[in-house]
Scaffold this motif. Structure first.
Motif, PDB file in Angstrom:
ATOM      1  N   VAL A  87       0.864  -1.183   0.000  1.00 53.41           N
ATOM      2  CA  VAL A  87       0.000   0.000   0.000  1.00 53.41           C
ATOM      3  C   VAL A  87       0.897   1.228   0.000  1.00 53.41           C
ATOM      4  CG1 VAL A  87      -1.854   1.218   1.179  1.00 53.41           C
ATOM      5  CG2 VAL A  87      -1.619  -1.236   1.471  1.00 53.41           C
ATOM      6  N   THR A  88       0.753   2.068  -1.009  1.00 52.54           N
ATOM      7  CA  THR A  88       1.527   3.307  -1.053  1.00 52.54           C
ATOM      8  C   THR A  88       0.562   4.468  -0.945  1.00 52.54           C
ATOM      9  OG1 THR A  88       3.113   2.224  -2.488  1.00 52.54           O
ATOM     10  CG2 THR A  88       3.239   4.608  -2.358  1.00 52.54           C
ATOM     11  N   ILE A  89       0.657   5.178   0.166  1.00 53.22           N
ATOM     12  CA  ILE A  89      -0.273   6.293   0.377  1.00 53.22           C
ATOM     13  C   ILE A  89       0.343   7.560  -0.210  1.00 53.22           C
ATOM     14  CG2 ILE A  89      -1.539   7.637   2.095  1.00 53.22           C
ATOM     15  CD1 ILE A  89      -1.270   5.121   3.926  1.00 53.22           C
ATOM     16  N   GLN A  90      -0.313   8.105  -1.241  1.00 43.51           N
ATOM     17  CA  GLN A  90       0.285   9.249  -1.934  1.00 43.51           C
ATOM     18  C   GLN A  90      -0.591  10.486  -1.921  1.00 43.51           C
ATOM     19  OE1 GLN A  90       1.361   7.290  -5.594  1.00 43.51           O
ATOM     20  NE2 GLN A  90       3.530   7.508  -5.098  1.00 43.51           N
ATOM     21  N   VAL A  91      -1.692  10.437  -1.205  1.00 47.98           N
ATOM     22  CA  VAL A  91      -2.559  11.619  -1.131  1.00 47.98           C
ATOM     23  C   VAL A  91      -2.764  12.011   0.327  1.00 47.98           C
ATOM     24  CG1 VAL A  91      -3.819  11.186  -3.263  1.00 47.98           C
ATOM     25  CG2 VAL A  91      -4.626  10.162  -1.136  1.00 47.98           C
TER      26      VAL A  91
ATOM     27  N   LEU B 298      -5.355 -11.663  11.571  1.00 52.81           N
ATOM     28  CA  LEU B 298      -5.619 -12.421  10.338  1.00 52.81           C
ATOM     29  C   LEU B 298      -4.356 -13.139   9.856  1.00 52.81           C
ATOM     30  CD1 LEU B 298      -7.803  -9.741   8.531  1.00 52.81           C
ATOM     31  CD2 LEU B 298      -8.596 -11.872   9.544  1.00 52.81           C
ATOM     32  N   ASP B 299      -3.385 -13.321  10.749  1.00 55.23           N
ATOM     33  CA  ASP B 299      -2.176 -14.086  10.465  1.00 55.23           C
ATOM     34  C   ASP B 299      -1.264 -13.422   9.421  1.00 55.23           C
ATOM     35  OD1 ASP B 299      -0.462 -16.167  10.937  1.00 55.23           O
ATOM     36  OD2 ASP B 299      -1.319 -17.465   9.396  1.00 55.23           O
ATOM     37  N   ALA B 300      -1.258 -12.088   9.388  1.00 61.89           N
ATOM     38  CA  ALA B 300      -0.342 -11.378   8.485  1.00 61.89           C
ATOM     39  C   ALA B 300       0.473 -10.370   9.296  1.00 61.89           C
ATOM     40  CB  ALA B 300      -1.135 -10.662   7.391  1.00 61.89           C
ATOM     41  N   GLU B 301       1.705 -10.150   8.873  1.00 59.46           N
ATOM     42  CA  GLU B 301       2.568  -9.174   9.553  1.00 59.46           C
ATOM     43  C   GLU B 301       2.525  -7.849   8.792  1.00 59.46           C
ATOM     44  OE1 GLU B 301       3.906  -9.884  12.350  1.00 59.46           O
ATOM     45  OE2 GLU B 301       3.401 -12.019  12.302  1.00 59.46           O
ATOM     46  N   THR B 302       2.694  -6.747   9.520  1.00 60.62           N
ATOM     47  CA  THR B 302       2.682  -5.425   8.877  1.00 60.62           C
ATOM     48  C   THR B 302       3.987  -4.695   9.155  1.00 60.62           C
ATOM     49  OG1 THR B 302       0.297  -5.264   9.207  1.00 60.62           O
ATOM     50  CG2 THR B 302       1.445  -3.223   8.706  1.00 60.62           C
ATOM     51  N   VAL B 303       4.553  -4.095   8.113  1.00 60.38           N
ATOM     52  CA  VAL B 303       5.711  -3.229   8.290  1.00 60.38           C
ATOM     53  C   VAL B 303       5.396  -1.886   7.636  1.00 60.38           C
ATOM     54  CG1 VAL B 303       8.160  -2.849   7.782  1.00 60.38           C
ATOM     55  CG2 VAL B 303       7.365  -5.141   8.402  1.00 60.38           C
ATOM     56  N   VAL B 304       5.587  -0.814   8.389  1.00 57.61           N
ATOM     57  CA  VAL B 304       5.359   0.537   7.881  1.00 57.61           C
ATOM     58  C   VAL B 304       6.713   1.112   7.470  1.00 57.61           C
ATOM     59  CG1 VAL B 304       4.642   2.871   8.532  1.00 57.61           C
ATOM     60  CG2 VAL B 304       3.308   0.901   9.298  1.00 57.61           C
ATOM     61  N   VAL B 305       6.808   1.610   6.248  1.00 62.45           N
ATOM     62  CA  VAL B 305       8.117   2.090   5.779  1.00 62.45           C
ATOM     63  C   VAL B 305       8.075   3.536   5.303  1.00 62.45           C
ATOM     64  CG1 VAL B 305       8.798  -0.233   5.062  1.00 62.45           C
ATOM     65  CG2 VAL B 305       7.827   1.317   3.371  1.00 62.45           C
TER      66      VAL B 305
ATOM     67  N   GLY C  46       1.855 -10.852   4.523  1.00 68.35           N
ATOM     68  CA  GLY C  46       2.448  -9.610   5.020  1.00 68.35           C
ATOM     69  C   GLY C  46       1.870  -8.387   4.337  1.00 68.35           C
ATOM     70  N   VAL C  47       1.945  -7.248   5.030  1.00 69.45           N
ATOM     71  CA  VAL C  47       1.487  -5.976   4.472  1.00 69.45           C
ATOM     72  C   VAL C  47       2.625  -4.969   4.598  1.00 69.45           C
ATOM     73  CG1 VAL C  47      -0.126  -4.048   4.717  1.00 69.45           C
ATOM     74  CG2 VAL C  47      -0.904  -6.397   5.150  1.00 69.45           C
ATOM     75  N   LEU C  48       2.942  -4.337   3.490  1.00 69.83           N
ATOM     76  CA  LEU C  48       3.968  -3.311   3.489  1.00 69.83           C
ATOM     77  C   LEU C  48       3.271  -1.978   3.230  1.00 69.83           C
ATOM     78  CD1 LEU C  48       7.025  -3.679   3.757  1.00 69.83           C
ATOM     79  CD2 LEU C  48       7.195  -3.486   1.288  1.00 69.83           C
ATOM     80  N   MET C  49       3.351  -1.072   4.194  1.00 71.35           N
ATOM     81  CA  MET C  49       2.664   0.210   4.038  1.00 71.35           C
ATOM     82  C   MET C  49       3.697   1.317   3.875  1.00 71.35           C
ATOM     83  SD  MET C  49      -0.407   1.856   6.284  1.00 71.35           S
ATOM     84  CE  MET C  49      -0.531   0.390   7.196  1.00 71.35           C
ATOM     85  N   ASP C  50       3.732   1.891   2.665  1.00 72.23           N
ATOM     86  CA  ASP C  50       4.715   2.936   2.366  1.00 72.23           C
ATOM     87  C   ASP C  50       4.089   4.305   2.629  1.00 72.23           C
ATOM     88  OD1 ASP C  50       6.641   4.593   1.351  1.00 72.23           O
ATOM     89  OD2 ASP C  50       6.290   4.075  -0.751  1.00 72.23           O
ATOM     90  N   ILE C  51       4.593   5.003   3.650  1.00 72.88           N
ATOM     91  CA  ILE C  51       4.015   6.314   3.982  1.00 72.88           C
ATOM     92  C   ILE C  51       5.018   7.446   3.688  1.00 72.88           C
ATOM     93  CG2 ILE C  51       2.429   5.378   5.712  1.00 72.88           C
ATOM     94  CD1 ILE C  51       4.318   6.563   7.855  1.00 72.88           C
ATOM     95  N   SER C  52       5.952   7.171   2.754  1.00 71.55           N
ATOM     96  CA  SER C  52       6.992   8.177   2.484  1.00 71.55           C
ATOM     97  C   SER C  52       6.429   9.478   1.898  1.00 71.55           C
ATOM     98  CB  SER C  52       8.074   7.600   1.567  1.00 71.55           C
ATOM     99  OG  SER C  52       7.501   7.096   0.383  1.00 71.55           O
TER     100      SER C  52
END
Lengths: 134, 129
Positions: free
Chosen positions: B15-19, B73-80, B44-50
């Motif tokens: 997920v790349t949050i751009q707005v 829900l058995d998934a890992e999350t990393v915020v980058v 896994g979930v990778l959340m890009d908040i750059s």
């Protein structure tokens, strides 16, 4: 305190909260705030605008560029005609909320500002003013 | 309706949050992401908040919620990719994102996710023995 420029924006929807953030950012950039200071005042504005909308039932914010000696600053005043705050001291405590949030909005906005003023009475609405100096 | 795109990358969701998100969009993302985790069986979930210029208490709560829901829900999350000014402001605001793993960029976030999943697999294998 002399005011150099001012503008009033409505806060009636969550899109308005976004617009307030963007306008506060623009003004902070114009004033020459550092990136960290810009981020702090924009974040504080976001918290207070959300409070105005959620607790106050909508209202407005006044943006002002103020001058004190040679220093200039950005003052934001959030005004609503909502139910007001019964116990301001309690409302300013970290973690206290009546709305199901984290209870960091008011106390966090205070920490992110150089000056903080709040006036509220039950039934008479709320007025919160923050200033960040350059 | 306005939505934040969620991309599937192998076992992960990106997920790349751009707005600049209004609150309703934040809630929609939370719902969409949990649905996609189940549907794709992502690990896994990778959340890009750059691109995020601020993280206030509402967005911070959403990030914490997503990490917690993903874990259930058995998934890992990393915020980058959090910008330094955002990190400074977030901590002063009073939020330290407990329970949320972070990495500096997408590359190291991906590595961290893989390491976390390997450890999980090893733990599962040894408990099965």
């Amino acid at each position: 305190m002399p005011v150099q420029r001012d503008e009033v924006m409505p806060i009636r929807s969550s899109e308005d909260v976004v617009r307030v953030r963007q306008m506060v950012r623009q003004w902070a950039v114009t004033l020459g705030f550092s990136l960290v200071d810009q981020t702090k005042i924009v974040t504080a504005a976001s918290e207070l605008a959300r409070n105005t909308l959620g607790y106050g039932g909508g209202g407005e914010v006044q943006l002002e560029i103020v001058q004190k000696g040679i220093r200039s600053g950005l003052r934001l005043t959030f005004i609503d005609q909502g139910p007001g705050i019964l116990d301001i001291e309690l409302a300013l405590k970290d973690g206290y909320t009546t709305g199901g949030g984290l209870g960091l909005g008011l106390s966090g906005a205070k920490r992110l500002s150089n000056e903080f003023e709040i006036f509220s009475r039950p039934g008479e609405g709320t007025r919160v003013s923050i200033t960040r100096w350059k | 309706m306005e939505r934040i795109p969620i991309l599937k990358l192998g076992d992960f969701l990106l997920v790349t949050i751009q707005v600049d998100m209004h609150d309703q969009l934040v809630m929609t993302l939370q719902d969409d992401l949990t649905e996609r985790i189940v549907k794709t069986q992502a690990l896994g979930v990778l959340m890009d908040i750059s691109s995020l210029e601020i993280v206030d208490s509402f967005i911070g709560r959403m990030i914490g919620n997503i990490a917690a829901m993903a874990r259930v829900l058995d998934a890992e999350t990393v915020v980058v990719g959090m910008q330094p000014a955002v990190a400074i402001t977030l901590v002063e605001l009073g939020l330290s994102l407990p329970g949320v793993r972070t990495a500096l960029n997408v590359d190291s976030g991906m590595k961290l996710l893989r390491t976390m999943l390997d450890q999980k697999e090893m733990a599962n294998a040894s408990s099965a023995r």
